[in-house]
Write an enzyme that holds these catalytic residues in place. Sequence first.
Site, PDB file in Angstrom:
ATOM      1  N   CYS A  47      11.030 -49.039 -46.402  1.00 36.97           N
ATOM      2  CA  CYS A  47      10.740 -50.329 -47.028  1.00 36.97           C
ATOM      3  C   CYS A  47      10.567 -50.202 -48.537  1.00 36.97           C
ATOM      4  CB  CYS A  47       9.519 -50.958 -46.362  1.00 36.97           C
ATOM      5  SG  CYS A  47       9.290 -52.716 -46.691  1.00 36.97           S
ATOM      6  N   LYS A  84       5.412 -43.234 -43.332  1.00 44.04           N
ATOM      7  CA  LYS A  84       5.386 -44.086 -44.510  1.00 44.04           C
ATOM      8  C   LYS A  84       4.061 -43.966 -45.248  1.00 44.04           C
ATOM      9  CE  LYS A  84       6.095 -48.937 -45.856  1.00 44.04           C
ATOM     10  NZ  LYS A  84       6.304 -50.312 -45.348  1.00 44.04           N
ATOM     11  N   GLU A 116      14.164 -50.043 -40.078  1.00 42.46           N
ATOM     12  CA  GLU A 116      12.734 -50.191 -39.800  1.00 42.46           C
ATOM     13  C   GLU A 116      12.560 -51.350 -38.812  1.00 42.46           C
ATOM     14  OE1 GLU A 116       8.564 -50.869 -42.266  1.00 42.46           O
ATOM     15  OE2 GLU A 116      10.441 -51.716 -43.023  1.00 42.46           O
TER      16      GLU A 116
END
Length: 592
Positions: free
Chosen positions: A459, A374, A295
């Site tokens: 994440c 995401k 990321e």
Amino acid sequence: MNSFLNKFREFQKTVWFDWFCYLWTSVLAFLAFAPFYLSHFVWIAPFGLFWIAHKYSGQYKRLFFHGILFGVFFYAIAFHWIFHMAQVFGNFPAPVSALILVLAGVLFGFKFPIFLLTYSFLSKKIGRHSVWVAGFCGLVADMLGPQLFPWYWGNLAAGNILLAQTVEIAGVYGLSFLVFVVSYTIFETNLFHLPEILRSPEKRFQFAKFWSLPFALFLLFWVAGTSLYFKWKGVKPVKTLEVLVVQPDAPMSIRDERGRSPLQVIEELMDRMDRLVDDAVRKEGKNPDLIVLPEAGVPYFSANKTPITELNRMYWYRFEALMIIFANRYKANVFFNEIDAKYKRVSSGKEYLRYYNNNVIYDPNGIRTNAYQKQYLVLFGETMPFEFMYEISPQTGRFEPGESFKLLPYFSATGEISKQPDPLHWKDTEDLNADAVRNYYAGTKTELKESGSMLPLICYEVIVPEFVRKFRNSGNPEFIANLTNDKWYGTTTESDQHFELGRLRSIEWRRWLVRSTNSGISGFVDHLGRFVPGKSTGLMKAETTWEKIEVFDSPPGFYVIYGNLIPWLMMVLTASYYLTILLSNHRKKEAK
């Protein structure tokens, strides 16, 4: 010994003892967790909660207040990196960052007051403490307490690899229940008087009776975990994949403190990334099946050429060109992260522009195939709870969550690969755009087939078991890939904790976990939940790590299919039982 116990009882009457309890629970829980992994401390860490619950039994306002302080102390010690994150990620000044850390402890450490209130209430109303009350209240607190950085008492016990296997069935909450049952039993056992207990037949019997349920429960978890461990250890993989993880250590901002221009900063990053990949392949002497970038490996840019990304100067042809080069140079799948954008309404107004955090895969021909957006956004970094806070922290992005839970496929060649031309590198993209790079490698284009799929997570998504379960309806992935940027937390313990919390997804799904971070810690976890030794990277370093991961052909397990069914059943049935006792006691009082 009696003198010591008398002094300790006197100490319990003071306000300093309350502070001792906050520190006891917070420090021992912190030490039981990553990066220390002193998991045996988890069995005594809840003692601070028991001491306070007994000292202020029935005083609910005080217990609520003490629970809040437990949360603040725990967050200040275990999650101290929130202060660092607020300063670096949210761009808040130190006093505001400290306030955010305290508020995080108040709002998201709510499991502590929940435990104290329910434990005191049930113990008082039922008329006795019990190991089952302690386990039930610990379970309720973990399952119902709101979370910012989701962690559970079961995560602390999961440092024991055999106990950790049980999350395949009972989830992490099952371990939380076990922690409180065993901890309360140890707490109520006067170990100082153990020799005296063992000499008395009557006291031995009471001791054995008191320990029978906790011992049986612990033995059940231990036997189940051991059985699962050896069961899965003996399962043979159906195939393997060569996976190269790249950790480029990209800067958080391309506005350089050393006086370099943004162009110089980003040029150096892209050249470093190119050399990292090239050096890793040369060292291994073979091509990877999959190259995984983290990321924000290329911060603030997109490889997705659309009118919106071009208009807003997000699309960078050299970014896309390098991804195409990686794919064609090694005939590998390339999995990477980018920023994408769309308008929330049919308009070109900046106020309607919204960003998306994308994971993207390019096939071995350098063709963009699929992307995942995401969904679990980071507070104070990608989104704010209130609109006015964007004015306080203009650095925070206005990201929108994605909605799709699709798995991302990867590909392999079905025939022979043509002889490669001289390889292109980053410097060549100055004169070659994405289309030109594809044309250069047109002669090596090969027929591809879809070989399998991965579960893509960005994440913090990897640390939320309930969220990850939602992918089960999209198919059965071959492995889990987690792309993360933990650089915002510096050299704090956050990256270790993040990796540890995500580790349990490997056990729940019985799939390998590939973790690629911008600045560490990157690495691999096998299907038994074991970190692959020697393959984890350091913090704040530009490195690569390579592993042959194993793929298993197994159907989804109990937790993936049914989720927290067992913990919920335990909680509902126990709550019903205690409600029956409370109603019975109430009727007896009315009858009198």
